[in-house]
Structure formats: C-alpha cells, structure tokens
Design an enzyme around this catalytic site. Structure first.
Site, mmCIF file in Angstrom:
data_model
loop_
_atom_site.group_PDB
_atom_site.id
_atom_site.type_symbol
_atom_site.label_atom_id
_atom_site.label_comp_id
_atom_site.label_asym_id
_atom_site.label_seq_id
_atom_site.Cartn_x
_atom_site.Cartn_y
_atom_site.Cartn_z
ATOM 1 N N GLU A 235 -0.398 11.284 -4.889
ATOM 2 C CA GLU A 235 0.874 11.733 -4.818
ATOM 3 C C GLU A 235 1.434 12.346 -5.973
ATOM 4 O OE1 GLU A 235 2.945 7.970 -3.890
ATOM 5 O OE2 GLU A 235 2.179 7.590 -1.882
ATOM 6 N N ASP B 113 -2.074 12.664 -0.560
ATOM 7 C CA ASP B 113 -0.517 12.411 -0.798
ATOM 8 C C ASP B 113 0.008 12.502 0.718
ATOM 9 O OD1 ASP B 113 1.965 13.214 -1.899
ATOM 10 O OD2 ASP B 113 1.345 14.741 -3.177
ATOM 11 N N GLU C 149 -3.856 7.321 5.694
ATOM 12 C CA GLU C 149 -3.159 6.179 5.822
ATOM 13 C C GLU C 149 -1.918 6.229 7.193
ATOM 14 O OE1 GLU C 149 -0.769 5.546 2.002
ATOM 15 O OE2 GLU C 149 -2.482 6.491 0.812
HETATM 16 C C1 XIL Z 1 1.185 0.181 -0.217
HETATM 17 C C2 XIL Z 1 0.600 -1.103 0.176
HETATM 18 O O1 XIL Z 1 0.729 -0.950 1.569
HETATM 19 C C3 XIL Z 1 1.583 -2.329 0.017
HETATM 20 O O2 XIL Z 1 0.882 -3.376 0.188
HETATM 21 C C4 XIL Z 1 1.789 -2.111 -1.515
HETATM 22 O O3 XIL Z 1 2.785 -3.333 -1.889
HETATM 23 C C5 XIL Z 1 2.240 -0.759 -1.917
HETATM 24 O O4 XIL Z 1 1.523 0.093 -1.638
HETATM 25 N N1 XIL Z 1 1.013 5.396 -0.228
HETATM 26 C C6 XIL Z 1 -0.123 4.723 -0.551
HETATM 27 C C7 XIL Z 1 -0.718 3.636 -0.516
HETATM 28 O O5 XIL Z 1 -0.978 5.669 -1.240
HETATM 29 O O6 XIL Z 1 -1.249 2.979 -1.642
HETATM 30 C C8 XIL Z 1 0.679 2.440 -0.295
HETATM 31 O O7 XIL Z 1 0.187 1.260 -0.211
HETATM 32 C C9 XIL Z 1 1.469 3.001 0.817
HETATM 33 C C10 XIL Z 1 2.093 4.534 0.385
#
Ligand code: XIL
Length: 354
Positions: A160, A206, A269
C-alpha cells in the site's frame, strides 16, 4: 449443495499447460476441494483460530494450498525492538504449513500503517539519518527473510505505497517516505529482500485496482520503473477487498491490467462484502449471494485466463464469514459460512476455474 462439483475443462486451460495431457473429449474435471484448482488457492489465517479451533484448522488443511498470516507476520507483530523478535506465531504458521504441504505467502514486510500490529513503537519513535533508516529496514527484512529462507518463497515486500489518486503516500502519511523518500524506500526494500533470499518471489501489494484507474496505472508505472532500474520484483498483489455494488467487470480489468506488467499476479486478499454501508438491518438474500457468486467466479476465471507462469493464485482474506475483519458490519464476505459450510460464493470460484 451437492458435491463434488463437475466442471468442464475448457480449451484455454489446455492451452495454458502443455504438460497436462488433453482429457478425452468432454471428460469433466472434478474439483472436490479448492486446492485442486488450476493455481494455488489460499486464505489469510488468524493465529488464535488456527491454534484452537479444530473445524477451522481442518477446513484449511482440506481446502487450501496456500496460506498467508492475517497479522502474525506484520512488523508490529514480529518486531519487539531493534534486533529483537517474537517468532512464536509466525513459526507456528510456517510449521503448520510444512506439516501439511501448504505454501506460505509472506505478508507484509514494509507497510506505512501505524497500528500496533502494523508497526512497533520503536520504529515510530526512531530518530536517525536517511542511512540509519535504510539500515533498520535492511536489518528487519534480512532477519525475517533469513529465518524463513526455503520455507517462505514469496513475500509482499511493500504494501500500500500508492494512494487511490495514483500518487505515493506523502511524508506526512508514511514514515518511510518521510525518512527515505519514495520510490527510493520501495526500491531499497526490494533490494534488501533479494539480497536476503535470492530465490524468493518479491511482490508489490496494494488495494483499489478494481475501482481506481489511476491506481492501476500508477502500480504498472512503478513496476516498469523498478524493472528499468534493475530492481528485483516478480509479482503484483491485488488485494481486491471488493463489494457487490461495484460492476463485476472491474475485477477482471484489475487482473488483466496487472498482468500487462508481465509479472506474476496474486489476488491476495479477496473478499466480497454485501453490506458496504453497514446497515444494521441487512438481510443476506439469495440475490446478494448470487451477486457474490458472480464476483468470485469472475476473479477465478480472470486468473485462469492468465498465462500459467503468471498465476500466483487467489487468497481469500479469511476462511469463514465469522473470521472476516468485516464480519461485525454485519457482513458475510467469504466462501465459507460461520459453520465452515461452502456457500454459493465457493461454487463461484470452482465454476471460474476452467
Ligand atoms: C487487516 C487484518 O485483517 C485485521 O485483523 C487488522 O486489524 C488490520 O489489518 N490490507 C492489508 C491487510 O494488507 O494486512 C489488512 O489486514 C487488510 C487490508
């Protein structure tokens, strides 16, 4: 829902993998679990559930060929001071993966976020010259990657770094931009990572590619610049935290655009929210389930359509709905329900495979 699923093997799959003999005529290919899909299928794991919840653990073993730590490999979770580490959770996850022959995708070495899991206080409070900052970054990356050398073969090196408008996070927003500069800190992180483990596949990860053309262009521009500067980078991670109010075609556009870099593509994700506006009285209707199905299927199909060597796979951000970081919205964004039963969304993935 009836299982196993039967899916027709299409020509595009055979074209992509010449090592697989062509099936007899229209012989359907049977997919019993996601891990039998044409590329790695994964989930982000919560350590508490992995250690203590049998049905969760068994679902992971049965269904997935790749895992990512949801939080356990973030800097705030691992780093307890300069040169001091908490390895228990990350080790546990890696050992679990090795025991069951599952790939681990490392997430994430460098991230701008300042929450306690994302960044330890000692880094937030660190004072030093640009060279000092480069050194602490190098030490951290080297120590973590060295520990898991040969066990974790792909990493999100930087997470990111780019905003939705396509610009880098500013000095105010990102400690690494402030102290090292962008894209210099990104180049440096990848150089350190490559030096620590020359065999590891290095990803830039990202979000927002599916809704921001500026982000898509900026990511490809960053990657092309890195390649021109001789920086080792092997893949692009697209988070795709998406929702049903966006057009389905956006997901395909995001994946195809990232593939234009020529690098590997990881949908890293994936989840599909149905309650983006956090309505307390939302009903999870069949219509919403079908809209999720369409989006999961589109992601799986777009990944299938990439050249084999560019398919790093698809990782969901959680296993069952209750594990999702957006469950309390309320929402049901994942392919398994709260009892780890397969949902319509799961069928979407399978139907998109071929
Ligand atoms: C999130 C987790 O799912 C949560 O448990 C934590 O509190 C915050 O981070 N983008 C990412 C992930 O790259 O690492 C994030 O994960 C969600 C958004």
């Amino acid at each position: 829902m009836t299982l196993p699923f039967s899916v027709g093997m299409s020509l595009s799959c055979q074209e992509n993998d010449n090592s697989v003999p062509a099936p007899d005529d229209e012989e359907p290919q049977t997919i019993e679990y996601l891990k039998e899909g044409p590329y790695p299928m994964g989930a982000a794991l919560n350590m508490n559930a992995l250690r203590n919840k049998e049905i969760y653990r068994n679902t992971v073993i049965r269904e997935f060929s790749s895992i990512t730590a949801e939080n356990a490999m973030k800097m705030g979770s691992i780093s307890r001071g300069r040169g001091q580490y908490f390895w228990d959770d990350a080790d546990y996850l890696v050992n679990f993966a090795q025991e069951h022959g599952i790939r681990v995708h490392g997430h994430a070495l460098i991230w701008y976020k300042q929450s306690s899991t994302a960044m330890p206080d000692w880094v937030k409070n660190f004072q030093g010259t640009k060279e000092d900052w480069k050194l602490i970054m190098k030490e951290y990356i080297t120590d973590v990657m060295t520990r898991y050398k040969g066990k974790i073969n792909s990493w999100d090196v930087v997470n990111e770094a780019i905003k939705d408008d396509g610009t880098f996070r500013t000095a105010e927003e990102c400690i690494w931009t402030r102290n090292i500069g962008a894209p210099e800190y990104i180049d440096w992180a990848f150089q350190c990572a490559h030096e620590a483990d020359p065999d590891a596949l290095l990803f830039y990860n990202d979000y927002g590619h599916e809704y921001s053309a500026a982000k898509r262009a900026a990511v490809n521009h960053l990657v092309e610049g890195m390649l021109e500067r001789g920086i080792p980078i092997h893949g692009v991670g697209l988070q795709v935290h998406t929702h049903v109010n966006r057009p389905v075609s956006d997901i395909r556009t995001a994946i195809i655009t990232a593939a234009q870099t020529g690098l590997k593509v990881h949908v890293s994700e994936l989840d599909v929210a149905v309650n983006k506006d956090s309505k307390a009285d939302i009903v999870y209707t069949d219509e919403l389930k079908q809209q999720q199905y369409d989006r999961y299927k589109t992601a799986a199909k777009a990944m299938s359509d990439l050249p084999k060597e560019q398919q790093h796979g698809i990782t969901m951000w959680g296993v069952g709905d209750q594990d999702s970081f957006m469950y309390k919205n309320p929402d049901w964004p994942l392919p398994f329900d709260v009892n780890y039963k397969r949902k319509r969304a799961y069928e979407g993935l399978v139907d998109g495979f071929y």
